[in-house]
Design a protein around this motif. Sequence first.
Motif, mmCIF file in Angstrom:
data_model
loop_
_atom_site.group_PDB
_atom_site.id
_atom_site.type_symbol
_atom_site.label_atom_id
_atom_site.label_comp_id
_atom_site.label_asym_id
_atom_site.label_seq_id
_atom_site.Cartn_x
_atom_site.Cartn_y
_atom_site.Cartn_z
ATOM 1 N N ILE A 1 0.856 -1.360 -0.036
ATOM 2 C CA ILE A 1 -0.076 0.018 -0.214
ATOM 3 C C ILE A 1 0.981 1.244 -0.146
ATOM 4 O O ILE A 1 1.740 1.174 0.560
ATOM 5 C CB ILE A 1 -0.959 0.028 1.309
ATOM 6 C CG1 ILE A 1 -0.219 -0.177 2.497
ATOM 7 C CG2 ILE A 1 -1.881 -1.194 1.040
ATOM 8 C CD1 ILE A 1 -1.109 0.316 3.522
ATOM 9 N N HIS A 2 0.565 2.198 -0.551
ATOM 10 C CA HIS A 2 1.113 3.526 -0.787
ATOM 11 C C HIS A 2 0.296 4.716 -0.945
ATOM 12 O O HIS A 2 -1.018 4.432 -1.274
ATOM 13 C CB HIS A 2 2.177 3.384 -2.041
ATOM 14 C CG HIS A 2 2.968 2.463 -2.267
ATOM 15 N ND1 HIS A 2 3.918 1.999 -1.352
ATOM 16 C CD2 HIS A 2 2.955 1.232 -3.086
ATOM 17 C CE1 HIS A 2 4.678 1.015 -1.932
ATOM 18 N NE2 HIS A 2 4.125 0.510 -2.943
ATOM 19 N N CYS B 1 5.660 8.745 0.773
ATOM 20 C CA CYS B 1 4.582 8.141 1.065
ATOM 21 C C CYS B 1 4.553 7.875 2.405
ATOM 22 O O CYS B 1 5.672 7.651 3.039
ATOM 23 C CB CYS B 1 4.786 6.750 0.220
ATOM 24 S SG CYS B 1 3.936 5.226 0.886
ATOM 25 N N PHE C 1 3.464 5.617 4.116
ATOM 26 C CA PHE C 1 4.011 4.093 4.527
ATOM 27 C C PHE C 1 5.437 3.738 4.091
ATOM 28 O O PHE C 1 5.480 2.729 4.792
ATOM 29 C CB PHE C 1 2.993 3.085 3.805
ATOM 30 C CG PHE C 1 1.639 3.563 4.056
ATOM 31 C CD1 PHE C 1 0.893 4.187 2.898
ATOM 32 C CD2 PHE C 1 0.804 3.143 5.122
ATOM 33 C CE1 PHE C 1 -0.243 4.493 3.053
ATOM 34 C CE2 PHE C 1 -0.656 3.522 5.241
ATOM 35 C CZ PHE C 1 -1.146 4.183 4.259
ATOM 36 N N HIS C 2 5.905 4.556 3.511
ATOM 37 C CA HIS C 2 7.221 4.350 3.138
ATOM 38 C C HIS C 2 8.099 5.681 3.343
ATOM 39 O O HIS C 2 8.699 6.021 2.357
ATOM 40 C CB HIS C 2 7.640 3.458 2.251
ATOM 41 C CG HIS C 2 6.625 2.319 1.879
ATOM 42 N ND1 HIS C 2 5.521 2.295 1.274
ATOM 43 C CD2 HIS C 2 6.753 1.113 2.310
ATOM 44 C CE1 HIS C 2 5.071 1.169 1.348
ATOM 45 N NE2 HIS C 2 5.733 0.286 2.074
ATOM 46 N N MET D 1 10.221 6.461 -0.096
ATOM 47 C CA MET D 1 9.412 6.968 -1.210
ATOM 48 C C MET D 1 9.479 8.626 -0.902
ATOM 49 O O MET D 1 8.518 9.174 -0.114
ATOM 50 C CB MET D 1 8.292 6.438 -1.190
ATOM 51 C CG MET D 1 8.195 4.881 -1.596
ATOM 52 S SD MET D 1 6.692 4.048 -1.798
ATOM 53 C CE MET D 1 5.728 4.834 -2.952
HETATM 54 CU CU LIG Z 1 4.633 3.640 -0.308
#
Ligand SMILES: [Cu+2]
Length: 355
Positions: A287-288, A341, A343-344, A348
Amino acid sequence: MEYIQTILFQIPASQLEQASEAGGLLAQLDEHRKHLQGAGGFRDLRITRSINNEGNVLVLVETRWADDTSLVRYETQEPNAATIVRAHEGILVRDSLQVLDMEALRTEASFRQAEAAESARERVILPIAIPLGVLAFALLAIYGLSRVYLEIGGDGAVALAAGLAIGVLLFAFYFAMNPRAPGWQIAGVIAIVAIALAGGTTWALIEEDEPRAEVNGGEQTNDEPTDGEPADGEPADDEPADDEPSAGGLIILGDNFFEYDGARNPDISVPLDQEVTFEVENRGTAIHNVQVNGTDDTYAVDVCEPGDASRFCSDPSILFGSDTGTLTVQFDEAGTYNFRCDFHALEMVGTLVVQ
Ligand SMILES: [Cu+2]
């Protein structure tokens, strides 16, 4: 040019002593040389001799003149070398006298001049000219190629650089295998490369100066501006900004990177005071999302919310694998805005460059 009267004659060896005595032929010719010093156009009088097979002494008398007028004047006045020799005809080998008027193809003086010019060229000009030429060539290559690469951009520049590298290797290989390659081949290659470089640089500089239609989201194009017609629905630079949303292009969300126009974790330029909508597409499996940080250079805690007035967020705020969405931004202040992002957040990242 030098004009020479050449007198050839032979003296029997038995007469040589007499000819060399005071008043003798050779002594008189020596005297004659002194007499000629300072005469108009006179250069030199030389007497050389050798013994031939019959035991006779072969004598060569050369009188050198700067121009043919001086020589003719000399020959029509007395005394001259020929009249002196004829006055002693009795001691000469019969029929051995020859008088020739000659024209020097290359005088010693001009030969020396050419030699001096040559050595000056080798000693002074070449050691300066060659390094300067190499330096100028290197600067042109560095500057010109960088302009050309920038102007072409992307894969074209990579292909061109690879082609040039292969070309350099091929030429180096050729000249290494042919160390005696004629100078014109080397000069020809240098000339062609210099012309191509100069032409390419000129082209790149001209292209650079022309206004370019800026594609939304900062993707730059080398296409000719289309006379005010918006490129990709985006008004050209010189048109006033309006509030119409425009397509900013596709931001790809990968595992785990952003990709935009072929660039990973890109810097995307965005026009000021203009609403720009990007498509976002999760081509990965994780997921992003995309969150643009605020003017205070901070991100929202955790996952962003679409509609947050202080910062921009992808819609939807969570994209599963293969999901698509949008990201709409509008800035009223130029600057560089980070995005990530959520989540990262470390891997990212990218920036929006607003100008
Ligand atoms: Cu991501």
